[in-house]
Write an enzyme that holds these catalytic residues in place. Sequence first.
Site, PDB file in Angstrom:
ATOM      1  N   THR A   1       0.832  -1.209   0.000  1.00  0.00           N
ATOM      2  CA  THR A   1       0.000   0.000   0.000  1.00  0.00           C
ATOM      3  C   THR A   1       0.860   1.249   0.000  1.00  0.00           C
ATOM      4  O   THR A   1       1.965   1.245   0.520  1.00  0.00           O
ATOM      5  CB  THR A   1      -0.941   0.032   1.220  1.00  0.00           C
ATOM      6  OG1 THR A   1      -0.137   0.100   2.407  1.00  0.00           O
ATOM      7  CG2 THR A   1      -1.802  -1.208   1.269  1.00  0.00           C
TER       8      THR A   1
ATOM      9  N   GLY B   1       2.466   4.866   0.800  1.00  0.00           N
ATOM     10  CA  GLY B   1       2.766   5.542   2.049  1.00  0.00           C
ATOM     11  C   GLY B   1       2.311   6.986   2.089  1.00  0.00           C
ATOM     12  O   GLY B   1       2.060   7.533   3.150  1.00  0.00           O
TER      13      GLY B   1
ATOM     14  N   ASN C   1      13.710  -0.502   9.188  1.00  0.00           N
ATOM     15  CA  ASN C   1      14.496  -0.617   7.957  1.00  0.00           C
ATOM     16  C   ASN C   1      15.662   0.387   7.931  1.00  0.00           C
ATOM     17  O   ASN C   1      15.697   1.310   8.728  1.00  0.00           O
ATOM     18  CB  ASN C   1      13.563  -0.404   6.752  1.00  0.00           C
ATOM     19  CG  ASN C   1      14.226  -0.801   5.449  1.00  0.00           C
ATOM     20  OD1 ASN C   1      15.194  -1.561   5.428  1.00  0.00           O
ATOM     21  ND2 ASN C   1      13.712  -0.275   4.343  1.00  0.00           N
TER      22      ASN C   1
ATOM     23  N   GLY D   1     -33.961  25.872  -9.335  1.00  0.00           N
ATOM     24  CA  GLY D   1     -33.245  26.711 -10.301  1.00  0.00           C
ATOM     25  C   GLY D   1     -32.352  27.683  -9.554  1.00  0.00           C
ATOM     26  O   GLY D   1     -32.426  27.791  -8.317  1.00  0.00           O
TER      27      GLY D   1
ATOM     28  N   PRO E   1     -30.650  31.097  -7.978  1.00  0.00           N
ATOM     29  CA  PRO E   1     -31.270  32.252  -7.329  1.00  0.00           C
ATOM     30  C   PRO E   1     -31.675  33.281  -8.395  1.00  0.00           C
ATOM     31  O   PRO E   1     -30.936  33.479  -9.358  1.00  0.00           O
ATOM     32  CB  PRO E   1     -30.150  32.811  -6.434  1.00  0.00           C
ATOM     33  CG  PRO E   1     -29.212  31.669  -6.222  1.00  0.00           C
ATOM     34  CD  PRO E   1     -29.290  30.832  -7.471  1.00  0.00           C
TER      35      PRO E   1
ATOM     36  N   SER F   1     -40.062  31.827  -7.567  1.00  0.00           N
ATOM     37  CA  SER F   1     -41.147  32.340  -6.736  1.00  0.00           C
ATOM     38  C   SER F   1     -42.178  33.092  -7.576  1.00  0.00           C
ATOM     39  O   SER F   1     -43.378  33.020  -7.330  1.00  0.00           O
ATOM     40  CB  SER F   1     -40.598  33.264  -5.650  1.00  0.00           C
ATOM     41  OG  SER F   1     -39.652  32.565  -4.884  1.00  0.00           O
TER      42      SER F   1
ATOM     43  N   SER G   1     -32.388  24.450  -4.117  1.00  0.00           N
ATOM     44  CA  SER G   1     -32.071  23.006  -4.015  1.00  0.00           C
ATOM     45  C   SER G   1     -31.033  22.577  -5.055  1.00  0.00           C
ATOM     46  O   SER G   1     -31.359  21.875  -6.009  1.00  0.00           O
ATOM     47  CB  SER G   1     -33.334  22.160  -4.127  1.00  0.00           C
ATOM     48  OG  SER G   1     -34.167  22.563  -5.184  1.00  0.00           O
TER      49      SER G   1
END
Lengths: 302, 621
Positions: free
Chosen positions: B98, B100, B152, B454, B456, B461, B528
């Site tokens: 893996t 390091g 090592n 959508g 701002p 609205s 959203s």
Amino acid sequence: MTSKLSRHLSNLETEAIVILREAAMAFERPVLMYSIGKDSSVLLHLCRKAFHPAKIPFAALHIDTTWKFRDMITFRDRMAAELDLNLIVHTNKKAIEDGVHPIKSGSAIYTREMKTRALRDALDMHRFDAAIGGARRDEEPSRSKERIFSVRGPNHSWDPRRQRPELWHLYNTQIATDETMRVFPLSNWTELDVWEYILAEDIPVVPLYFAKERPVVERGGSLIMIDDDRLELEPEEKQQNVLIRFRSLGCYPLSAAVQSSAASVADIVEELRTTRMSERAGRLIDVDETSSMERKKREGYF
Amino acid sequence: MHAPTHRERDHLRFLACGAVDDGKSTLIGRLMAETGSIPDDQLANLVHLSKKFGTTGGNLDYALLLDGLEAEREQGITIDVAYRYFGTPKRAFIVADTPGHEQYTRNMVTGASNAEFAMLLVDAKAGLTKQTLRHSRILSLLGIRRILLAVNKMDLVDCAEAPFAAITEDFRKFVSQLSFDQVDAIPIVARDGDNIVHPSKRMPWYKGPTVLAHLETVPVSTHQREEAARFHVQSVMRTDTGGRGYAGYVSSGAFKKGDQIIVARSGRKSTISRIYVYPSEIDSVETGQAATIELADQVDIGRGDIFAPVDAVPEVADQFAAHVVWLNDNPMLPGRTYSLRIGTHTVAATITALKYGTDIETGEHAAVSTLAINDIGFCNLATTEPIAFDPYAKNRETGAFILVDRQTGATSGAGMADFPLYRASNLVKQNYEIDKGYRAKMKGQRAAVVWFTGLPSAGKSTVLNLVEQKLSRRGIHTYALDGDNLRLGLNRDLGFTEADRVENVRRAGEVARLMVDAGLVVLCAFVSPFRNERRSVRERHDAGEFIEVFVDTPLATCEARDPKGLYAKARAGKAFHVTGIDSPYEPPEHPEIHLRTETGTPDAMAEQVIADLARMGIIAR
């Protein structure tokens, strides 16, 4: 009754069966890549185990370059009939018409057209979303980095840096609409594991794996079997009969034989314990250049 | 005929970890070479590669055997996990090499998840580094119980005993707070092969085993004996007797014919009537075996279920606490829904509370609001249906899960379940006689959510206002939910960070759902911005009940309108997290209604919504 397999082989078998079932459940149109070799034979056997008593729930796809050994094609058709396989054979016919040839075109162009492109075309044509193959991590360094469930991007490209971490035995099978999956149930098997499993389970394989006197020509230090009269001999080359077998099967002009007297599966297991050569030493397409497998894989090769 | 020498060998799956340049790839390469596991042709290729990319001045650079990717060879580092296989007559090994580098910690976690033993390398001269401590903590968390510290580059400290003893003592002190059963240490020089396969002549003071001898003798046991039996159902199939067979695998323990079992999630009991593995029927099946099981009774069982002995049932809950290691560049967002995969079961899951983040070096807990890549945290999760699990500390196979980003498909989190928060069996949904359908019928209408999304100032609205007027003229009972209005009340504790936006939409969606239950046509206007959250709201509603309206207005137009001066503030650097400027917006891919506002007036847009609602049967034509 317990299994006659060693614990190690039993664990590998289970891992592969679990993966095959996951692939069958998670994808709409999975397909088994059937290349007729020993790994494919083991995969087919595992498929029968995974779905028994039901039939293997997906098709088998063979990319036929038209240069496979005759024995392979005979074996393929026999297995397809015996197992009632839904076998799809695909060939890049246009490349053949254009004269793409295993020797004259060079192995790079030949592999790209007859293998990589043919595979991509076949997957697209049948809209397969997952291709299950027999590749193993011990074959080659870039393979050792490959995931078991390996995502391919648009056009089947492989990006080694974008691989998903594969944790525990939890496989992430989610793909987007333009992505496909390659699935490698034999990832953790070695060549020796494969042969020991073939021995324990009595799995049929192509006779070319067993030693026999066969007509060959020595070319560039390799023994090439003369499987039909399409192999043109150079003036200084001559045909001879030698006791040989194959460790890896592909297109006959590109698959070198090894001198061996191993005539049974048990002999092969014994031979592998002492050999000093790797399985792919006879694959002429791997030695083009360093990293050639990785590059081929990036383009969509298996 | 079997080959006895191989049959008797067992297998050890281990990983090699430690900081970068500590010599992991070199050590594994040497182990492979000296056990004769490298074929001659690959050795010949290694000679060639060492000349081209080698960092060992013409000597064989064993690391190049492992680093199989082009970028790895060129940069001389390991980027991704490599799995390698080698063996001796005594034992066969599967080793995960893996990386390091700190930025690839997730690959180290990946390697540890499938290992039963770890070899941790340190540089004798550098001593313990942050990365050594980090990796030790991850090994402990992931449930590795035996580790070997390979010190090592001993040649850099004159192969002397004192520095080795000092590092070993420091290390033992550090790991005493972690949960290892056995910690050993060996001084080595990976490059030259000291104490790898042959005892070092340069370190006669060291009397212990070599690395290989240690690997050959360390006890192997992936499964604790006390683990209860677990069978995971992968798929249901017709069997040759015409019954139903449950194809799956045993992750721990054993099952035999005649055993009484319980289906964890439903609590239903039955007896095992048949077990078979192609081509034959068998009497029992044990850990690490796949099989198909038939039961004596017809019980409703599906993919993802777990069979267990009746006296050792897993936890079943839809809320639970877990450790999570984050693996994705996109941070974890509490409130966002992810796919959770545990065993063979996939469900939608949300992080309901991030209790704390763990400092990987000190182990200290700190309050955090999100997890970035490589962070470790402890959190509460809620799933859309109950899951069966065991605490990870008791059973790695049934306690581990992954979280998948539903948008990109990326494996984003590695989870380890701890304890159930609220047993699903205690939570029973109240079903009232007067339901949504009845309430809507009383009003003479169909209930639905019409969700405007959508940028701002896109005009959400404005159009919503007109649509509501038109609906009320038709006698339809409506209610309007608006982002700003909700933020003045219910959501006033939320800001505009990604995490807060996710929670804002989640709450709005829940309020909308209650109003649909009341039989109303609920009109919602929310920026959203994320597909994931809109999808989550959709999934909380019945089919056909959630109508997504994409108010599609180009950013330039929105910015030109800018009635609230939001864009101007953002451009001036006075407002942050403004969607479209410094915060992303993900447009719907398949909205039910698509309004291209530049092609008509607000009234025309509202008329289009009305026409589409009529076409969909939400309102009368």
